[in-house]
Design a protein around this motif. Structure first.
Motif, PDB file in Angstrom:
ATOM      1  N   GLN A  91       0.835  -1.190   0.000  1.00 53.28           N
ATOM      2  CA  GLN A  91       0.000   0.000   0.000  1.00 53.28           C
ATOM      3  C   GLN A  91       0.881   1.254   0.000  1.00 53.28           C
ATOM      4  OE1 GLN A  91      -2.470  -0.056   3.491  1.00 53.28           O
ATOM      5  NE2 GLN A  91      -0.976   0.990   4.748  1.00 53.28           N
ATOM      6  N   GLN A  92       0.283   2.343  -0.480  1.00 50.71           N
ATOM      7  CA  GLN A  92       0.984   3.618  -0.537  1.00 50.71           C
ATOM      8  C   GLN A  92       0.750   4.380   0.777  1.00 50.71           C
ATOM      9  OE1 GLN A  92       2.810   4.885  -3.189  1.00 50.71           O
ATOM     10  NE2 GLN A  92       2.571   2.938  -4.277  1.00 50.71           N
ATOM     11  N   VAL A  93       1.835   4.855   1.370  1.00 49.86           N
ATOM     12  CA  VAL A  93       1.726   5.650   2.593  1.00 49.86           C
ATOM     13  C   VAL A  93       2.439   6.981   2.367  1.00 49.86           C
ATOM     14  CG1 VAL A  93       1.555   3.676   4.140  1.00 49.86           C
ATOM     15  CG2 VAL A  93       3.795   4.571   3.586  1.00 49.86           C
ATOM     16  N   THR A  94       1.852   8.034   2.917  1.00 49.40           N
ATOM     17  CA  THR A  94       2.444   9.368   2.853  1.00 49.40           C
ATOM     18  C   THR A  94       2.926   9.729   4.246  1.00 49.40           C
ATOM     19  OG1 THR A  94       0.959  10.007   1.062  1.00 49.40           O
ATOM     20  CG2 THR A  94       2.032  11.773   2.275  1.00 49.40           C
ATOM     21  N   GLU A  95       4.185  10.112   4.325  1.00 52.06           N
ATOM     22  CA  GLU A  95       4.763  10.413   5.619  1.00 52.06           C
ATOM     23  C   GLU A  95       5.541  11.721   5.556  1.00 52.06           C
ATOM     24  OE1 GLU A  95       7.219   7.113   6.515  1.00 52.06           O
ATOM     25  OE2 GLU A  95       8.550   7.392   4.791  1.00 52.06           O
ATOM     26  N   GLN A  96       5.697  12.319   6.718  1.00 55.89           N
ATOM     27  CA  GLN A  96       6.451  13.565   6.823  1.00 55.89           C
ATOM     28  C   GLN A  96       7.903  13.231   7.125  1.00 55.89           C
ATOM     29  OE1 GLN A  96       5.783  16.247  10.222  1.00 55.89           O
ATOM     30  NE2 GLN A  96       5.261  17.839   8.751  1.00 55.89           N
ATOM     31  N   HIS A 151       6.702  16.157   2.582  1.00 58.05           N
ATOM     32  CA  HIS A 151       5.885  14.944   2.547  1.00 58.05           C
ATOM     33  C   HIS A 151       6.366  14.046   1.416  1.00 58.05           C
ATOM     34  CE1 HIS A 151       3.259  17.542   4.958  1.00 58.05           C
ATOM     35  NE2 HIS A 151       2.829  16.404   5.480  1.00 58.05           N
ATOM     36  N   ARG A 152       6.491  12.751   1.734  1.00 61.36           N
ATOM     37  CA  ARG A 152       6.978  11.779   0.769  1.00 61.36           C
ATOM     38  C   ARG A 152       6.040  10.580   0.759  1.00 61.36           C
ATOM     39  NH1 ARG A 152      12.580   8.955   2.095  1.00 61.36           N
ATOM     40  NH2 ARG A 152      11.227   8.048   3.688  1.00 61.36           N
ATOM     41  N   THR A 153       5.730  10.111  -0.445  1.00 60.79           N
ATOM     42  CA  THR A 153       4.873   8.931  -0.613  1.00 60.79           C
ATOM     43  C   THR A 153       5.746   7.761  -1.036  1.00 60.79           C
ATOM     44  OG1 THR A 153       2.994  10.310  -1.262  1.00 60.79           O
ATOM     45  CG2 THR A 153       2.889   7.976  -1.840  1.00 60.79           C
ATOM     46  N   ARG A 154       5.560   6.637  -0.346  1.00 52.23           N
ATOM     47  CA  ARG A 154       6.334   5.446  -0.682  1.00 52.23           C
ATOM     48  C   ARG A 154       5.457   4.213  -0.523  1.00 52.23           C
ATOM     49  NH1 ARG A 154       8.912   2.827   3.800  1.00 52.23           N
ATOM     50  NH2 ARG A 154       8.331   3.761   5.790  1.00 52.23           N
ATOM     51  N   THR A 155       5.916   3.126  -1.149  1.00 52.07           N
ATOM     52  CA  THR A 155       5.190   1.862  -1.115  1.00 52.07           C
ATOM     53  C   THR A 155       5.779   0.992  -0.009  1.00 52.07           C
ATOM     54  OG1 THR A 155       4.795   1.977  -3.496  1.00 52.07           O
ATOM     55  CG2 THR A 155       4.515  -0.170  -2.444  1.00 52.07           C
TER      56      THR A 155
END
Length: 197
Positions: free
Chosen positions: A67-72, A150-154
């Motif tokens: 799943q894709q998560v967006t984190e700071q 903010h960065r989105t990663r799998t």
């Protein structure tokens, strides 16, 4: 059928004995009579469970889940930097005395005659430019706050795995006819002399 074997053997022995006996014994004076009997086979229906399809174990592979998560994320941490502030100066103009007032002697021509006269020499002034410090140089410390983005990663939620699934066998009940007792034949003694006449 086994229960008739002794009877059959006895009858055979009796027949042999009669056949070799004297003519007197073979006359009308009957000693015993035997009749042949037949026993039909006995059958019955039995119910039996048979395996139509055997059971077993099936291995099933379940793919991984992502799943894709967006984190700071921190781009640059908070820091304190030193900054040099130069002095603030100003140019001012001042009138300064170059030479003070004095008394001296000088030659003059008075009525055509060269005359030594005592004179007062006035003070001499000049304007000079001077740089003065309005605010001295200094060092100031500035706090620079942290910077975030903010960065989105799998990310892997559940890895691939293999599970074993038990499949039960398929069983059904079938009916079949079985022989309980086979058919048989034998000899049975007939009681009473009248039956033999």
């Amino acid at each position: 059928m086994s229960e008739f074997l002794p009877i059959r053997r006895g009858i055979l022995a009796a027949l042999l004995a009669v056949s070799v006996a004297s003519p007197a014994l073979a006359g009308n004076n009957t000693l015993a009579c035997y009749q042949q009997v037949h026993q039909p086979a006995v059958y019955k229906t039995v119910h039996q469970q048979v395996v139509v399809r055997p059971g077993g174990v099936v291995h099933e592979t379940i793919p991984a889940r992502y799943q894709q998560v967006t984190e700071q994320v921190l781009v640059s941490p908070e820091q304190v930097i030193a900054r040099h502030v130069p002095a603030v100066t100003r140019t001012v103009h001042q009138k300064v005395m170059v030479r003070a007032q004095s008394v001296g002697w000088e030659w003059r021509h008075v009525h055509g005659v060269k005359t030594l006269c005592k004179v007062v020499r006035p003070a001499q002034y000049a304007t000079r430019a001077q740089t003065v410090i309005v605010q001295p140089a200094r060092t100031v410390h500035e706090r620079v706050p942290a910077r975030y983005a903010h960065r989105t990663r799998t990310v892997l939620v559940q890895p691939e795995r293999t599970i074993a699934r038990q499949i039960p066998p398929v069983i059904k009940t079938v009916a079949r006819t079985v022989e309980v007792r086979p058919a048989s034949a034998g000899w049975v003694q007939v009681s009473g002399k009248r039956r033999c006449n």
